[in-house]
Design an enzyme around this catalytic site. Structure first.
Site, short mmCIF file in Angstrom:
data_model
loop_
_atom_site.label_atom_id
_atom_site.label_comp_id
_atom_site.label_asym_id
_atom_site.label_seq_id
_atom_site.Cartn_x
_atom_site.Cartn_y
_atom_site.Cartn_z
N LYS A 187 48.48 67.50 24.75
CA LYS A 187 49.02 67.52 26.04
C LYS A 187 49.54 66.19 26.40
O LYS A 187 49.09 65.15 26.06
CB LYS A 187 47.97 67.64 27.11
CG LYS A 187 48.56 67.82 28.52
CD LYS A 187 47.35 68.20 29.55
CE LYS A 187 47.69 68.47 30.95
NZ LYS A 187 46.68 68.82 31.80
N SER A 220 47.15 73.04 34.13
CA SER A 220 48.42 72.23 33.78
C SER A 220 48.72 72.13 32.36
O SER A 220 49.71 71.50 32.11
CB SER A 220 48.33 71.00 34.70
OG SER A 220 47.39 70.10 33.97
N SER A 229 42.41 72.72 34.48
CA SER A 229 43.62 72.60 33.74
C SER A 229 43.57 73.15 32.13
O SER A 229 44.43 73.21 31.54
CB SER A 229 44.35 71.11 33.85
OG SER A 229 45.08 71.31 35.23
N1 LIG Z 1 44.48 68.96 36.32
C1 LIG Z 1 43.95 69.74 36.93
O1 LIG Z 1 42.99 70.61 36.39
C2 LIG Z 1 44.36 70.39 38.43
C3 LIG Z 1 44.18 71.92 38.65
C4 LIG Z 1 44.55 72.30 39.81
C5 LIG Z 1 45.05 71.38 40.66
C6 LIG Z 1 45.15 69.84 40.46
C7 LIG Z 1 44.78 69.53 39.26
#
Ligand SMILES: NC(=O)c1ccccc1
Length: 517
Positions: free
Chosen positions: A108, A183, A207
């Site tokens: 990532k 993400s 994410s």
């Molecule tokens: N990086 C994350 O996991 C994330 C998920 C949802 C909202 C904001 C951040």
């Protein structure tokens, strides 16, 4: 008082105006008779800061001899899934028969690799290039892994859909035009489409698990602190997790075995056991708890609920006990997560997060701060909203962060208590299968509404810190029923007990082929 020396250099810039500017920020003043000496204290402080700036930084060891970058060709790659950032090939130059020998891995694009520009899905600033490898990179290389590139991710790692990267949308390999989940969107798309055998993802609210669920992968958010976050761009120190995304449970455990353990650079690792061995092939009969409140989630689609409950039922065929477990506080967890993500996350976004003993790169902070309108005007709706909310919470609800943090400890205790009575908890990972990408234009609500509710069953375990894994269980038809998309269930375990999660996930995976379900 910690004045090291009153000697100031000829180019010391501190004047009466500099002092006045600091006081103006708080709307306070000094007694006029005090001003001159406070000015001299501030001038001395300037010299202290300059002295620290001139010291050599202390960074995690990055072996550029064994893992050289000299002839590394990194090529920006555009594929039909929009999942790559840079393609390259980085592996051990010594003979290596390690556990990941020859395995292709993508990473990532928030995980530091020396000499590889990091974009993190954002054009809010120019790409920034780390000078050190994240600990997880060094560990993968030492284990013989072949790192083949960086994977596109959502802008600033802050979205559960996959249409916010400045490099373009990441498509679901099962159905172009649909979300890959975010993400860690590119990581999921690359492994699911067979372009990489394994991936690293990062997870602050879901994410890793969300894209894993939407692309049919095994994705683990490890126990908080188990895998060092050193050298990875932080979203918020107490939510940050990094972990493996793979096609199979066995691969996942293999990768975790390489990644886990203390690195001496990350204060989030206190309590990590010294001996870590990921067992999963034993045939223990386990007791599974269906997390009641997670199935009463208002966003949960009935078809998803039934699919997951049927998958849990199948554990009976493995001789497992199934019981229902009620944890009423689970429904409050997303609210606690929101306070922490927005208040503490704000300080992180502003470059003001502090008070932790861990490595972060001052070059990154110089490069990206202060945040101004050039940042704000380009940031996606969700990031701008989070900043506005964070400022509002902080100003209007003093102590709210402290209270949310206290309640997180209570929440952890509630899950811990439940996990004394059962070996594992099961909850839905996502409330529905991969939606169609939202639009990049249109009203703010239109841009983000396809993701409403997606992380309500994943974010609780970012604040509580428990390990949580997405296991693919089958497919659900799309709304027009012309196609089907993968779905998964979330298996949650005790702190540092990834082995029991893997045991159950492996047993299920071996007995039932999810591709046929
Ligand atoms: N990086 C994350 O996991 C994330 C998920 C949802 C909202 C904001 C951040």
């Amino acid at each position: 008082m910690s004045i090291v020396s009153f000697k100031v250099s000829d180019d010391n810039p501190v004047t009466e105006k500099t002092l006045a500017a600091q006081l103006a920020k708080l709307n306070v003043s000094l007694h006029p008779a005090e001003e001159s000496e406070f000015r001299s204290f501030l001038a001395a402080a300037h010299e202290t800061a300059k002295a620290v700036e001139e010291m050599d930084d202390y960074t995690p060891p990055t072996d550029l001899v064994r893992f050289p970058r000299k002839n590394l060709q990194a090529i920006m790659a555009k594929d039909k899934l929009g999942a790559w950032v840079y393609k390259f090939s980085l592996q051990d130059t010594e003979e290596n028969n390690g556990p990941l020998s020859g395995i292709s891995i993508c990473v990532k694009d928030c995980i530091g690799i020396a000499k590889i520009p990091q974009i993190m899905g954002t054009d809010c600033w120019e790409p920034w290039t780390p000078s050190t490898d994240a600990t997880v990179i060094t560990r993968l290389l030492k284990a013989g892994g072949k790192i083949i590139g960086t994977s596109n991710c959502e802008q600033l790692c802050a979205f559960t859909g996959s249409h916010t990267s400045c490099l373009g949308n990441v498509h679901n390999p099962y159905l172009l035009g649909h979300s890959a989940g975010g993400s860690s969107s590119g990581s999921a798309a690359l492994v699911a489409s067979g372009q990489a055998e394994m991936a690293l993802g990062a997870d602050q609210g879901g994410s890793i698990r969300i894209p894993a669920a939407m692309c049919g992968l095994v994705g683990l958010k490890p126990t908080f602190g188990l895998v060092p976050y050193t050298g990875i761009t932080s979203n918020e120190y107490t939510l940050d997790h990094v972990g493996p995304m793979t096609k199979t449970v066995e691969d996942n455990a293999k990768m975790l075995q390489v990644l886990a353990g203390i690195d001496g650079f990350d204060d989030r690792q206190c309590g990590v056991p010294e001996v870590l061995e990921y067992e999963f092939k034993e045939h223990r009969k386990l007791k599974i708890g269906i997390l009641k409140e997670s199935f009463e989630n208002p966003f949960l689609e009935i078809s998803m609920k039934n699919k997951i409950l049927a998958a849990i039922e199948r554990f009976k065929e493995l001789g497992y006990d199934i019981v229902e477990v009620s944890i009423p506080m689970h429904t409050q967890a997303p609210q606690l997560w929101s306070i922490i993500e927005r208040v503490s996350g704000l300080h992180s976004r502003l470059g003001k997060a502090s008070g932790r003993r861990l490595y972060s790169d001052p070059v990154f902070f110089k490069h990206t701060h202060p945040l101004g309108d050039h940042f704000f005007s380009k940031a996606p709706v969700n990031v701008r909203n989070s900043i506005i909310n964070g400022l509002y919470f902080e100003e209007n609800f003093p102590g709210i962060f402290a209270k949310a943090t206290n309640l997180v400890l209570k929440l952890r205790a509630e899950y811990d208590n439940a996990l004394c009575k059962v070996d594992l908890l099961i909850a839905p990972t996502t409330p529905f299968a991969a939606p169609v990408h939202g639009p990049r234009e249109g009203s703010p609500r239109e841009q983000v509404s396809s993701t409403f509710g997606i992380n309500t069953n994943t974010c609780p375990f970012n604040i509580s810190g428990h390990p949580a894994l997405n296991l693919p269980i089958g497919f659900l038809p799309t709304k027009d029923s012309l196609c089907k998309l993968p779905v998964g269930m979330q298996i949650i375990g005790k702190y540092f007990d990834e082995s029991t999660i893997y045991t159950a996930a492996y047993a299920w995976e071996q007995k039932f082929d999810w591709h046929l379900n």
